[in-house]
Design a protein around this motif. Sequence first.
Motif, mmCIF file in Angstrom:
data_model
loop_
_atom_site.group_PDB
_atom_site.id
_atom_site.type_symbol
_atom_site.label_atom_id
_atom_site.label_comp_id
_atom_site.label_asym_id
_atom_site.label_seq_id
_atom_site.Cartn_x
_atom_site.Cartn_y
_atom_site.Cartn_z
ATOM 1 N N ASP A 84 11.218 -31.851 -57.368
ATOM 2 C CA ASP A 84 11.823 -32.134 -56.074
ATOM 3 C C ASP A 84 11.591 -30.891 -55.218
ATOM 4 O OD1 ASP A 84 13.545 -32.294 -53.839
ATOM 5 O OD2 ASP A 84 14.950 -33.577 -54.932
ATOM 6 N N GLU A 85 10.576 -30.951 -54.365
ATOM 7 C CA GLU A 85 10.187 -29.780 -53.573
ATOM 8 C C GLU A 85 11.267 -29.374 -52.580
ATOM 9 O OE1 GLU A 85 6.109 -29.465 -52.130
ATOM 10 O OE2 GLU A 85 5.630 -31.230 -53.365
ATOM 11 N N GLN A 86 11.976 -30.332 -52.009
ATOM 12 C CA GLN A 86 13.023 -30.005 -51.035
ATOM 13 C C GLN A 86 14.168 -29.237 -51.685
ATOM 14 O OE1 GLN A 86 13.704 -33.905 -49.079
ATOM 15 N NE2 GLN A 86 13.330 -32.725 -47.209
ATOM 16 N N GLU A 87 14.541 -29.623 -52.891
ATOM 17 C CA GLU A 87 15.635 -28.947 -53.590
ATOM 18 C C GLU A 87 15.148 -27.790 -54.457
ATOM 19 O OE1 GLU A 87 18.632 -31.138 -55.604
ATOM 20 O OE2 GLU A 87 18.674 -32.720 -54.094
ATOM 21 N N CYS A 88 13.833 -27.609 -54.536
ATOM 22 C CA CYS A 88 13.235 -26.579 -55.408
ATOM 23 C C CYS A 88 13.752 -26.719 -56.834
ATOM 24 C CB CYS A 88 13.495 -25.172 -54.869
ATOM 25 S SG CYS A 88 12.633 -24.839 -53.323
ATOM 26 N N THR A 89 13.644 -27.946 -57.359
ATOM 27 C CA THR A 89 14.053 -28.193 -58.743
ATOM 28 C C THR A 89 12.938 -28.920 -59.482
ATOM 29 O OG1 THR A 89 15.126 -30.306 -58.207
ATOM 30 C CG2 THR A 89 16.530 -28.338 -58.221
ATOM 31 N N LYS A 108 17.356 -30.155 -65.882
ATOM 32 C CA LYS A 108 17.079 -29.786 -64.491
ATOM 33 C C LYS A 108 17.121 -28.269 -64.343
ATOM 34 C CE LYS A 108 18.613 -30.982 -59.821
ATOM 35 N NZ LYS A 108 19.591 -31.789 -59.066
ATOM 36 N N ARG A 110 16.400 -25.134 -61.375
ATOM 37 C CA ARG A 110 16.020 -24.656 -60.058
ATOM 38 C C ARG A 110 14.822 -23.732 -60.270
ATOM 39 N NH1 ARG A 110 18.144 -20.551 -56.908
ATOM 40 N NH2 ARG A 110 19.773 -20.156 -58.434
ATOM 41 N N GLU A 112 11.851 -20.826 -58.432
ATOM 42 C CA GLU A 112 11.370 -19.989 -57.340
ATOM 43 C C GLU A 112 9.938 -19.599 -57.678
ATOM 44 O OE1 GLU A 112 14.004 -16.620 -57.201
ATOM 45 O OE2 GLU A 112 15.774 -17.884 -56.873
#
Length: 134
Positions: A84-89, A108, A110, A112
Amino acid sequence: MKELVGAWRLVSFEEREANGETIHPYGERPAGLLVYDASGRMSVQIMRRDREQLSSNDLNEVAPDELKCAVEGFTAFFGSYEVDEQECTVIHRVEGHLLPNSVGKNLKRRFELSGNRLILIPTENRRVVWERIS
């Protein structure tokens, strides 16, 4: 997400205790490999470099406490992944795992990305740093 695709070498695995102390569950210099492929498959292996040798190459001759120590210093799983690119997950959908109770879980993390570094953050107190090797 194309930026995740490739092979990654483990740099560090850190956990922060409630008292603020940082610990390294897989040692100060852990070894590991994380692979994401373009078709949505992934696999990961992480181990302590300082694991003791087993007393025998025949697992039937090794004491249960020796096996327990070996397993405690190693983890591995494989499956598929979804970003999920928007949530960076990234979600790892576990199909096989060293620990049977983890099979079928969705893990799941997150993430960076910074240059050739990928940082996975499974929980607020855990950081796993990877470096791209391909």
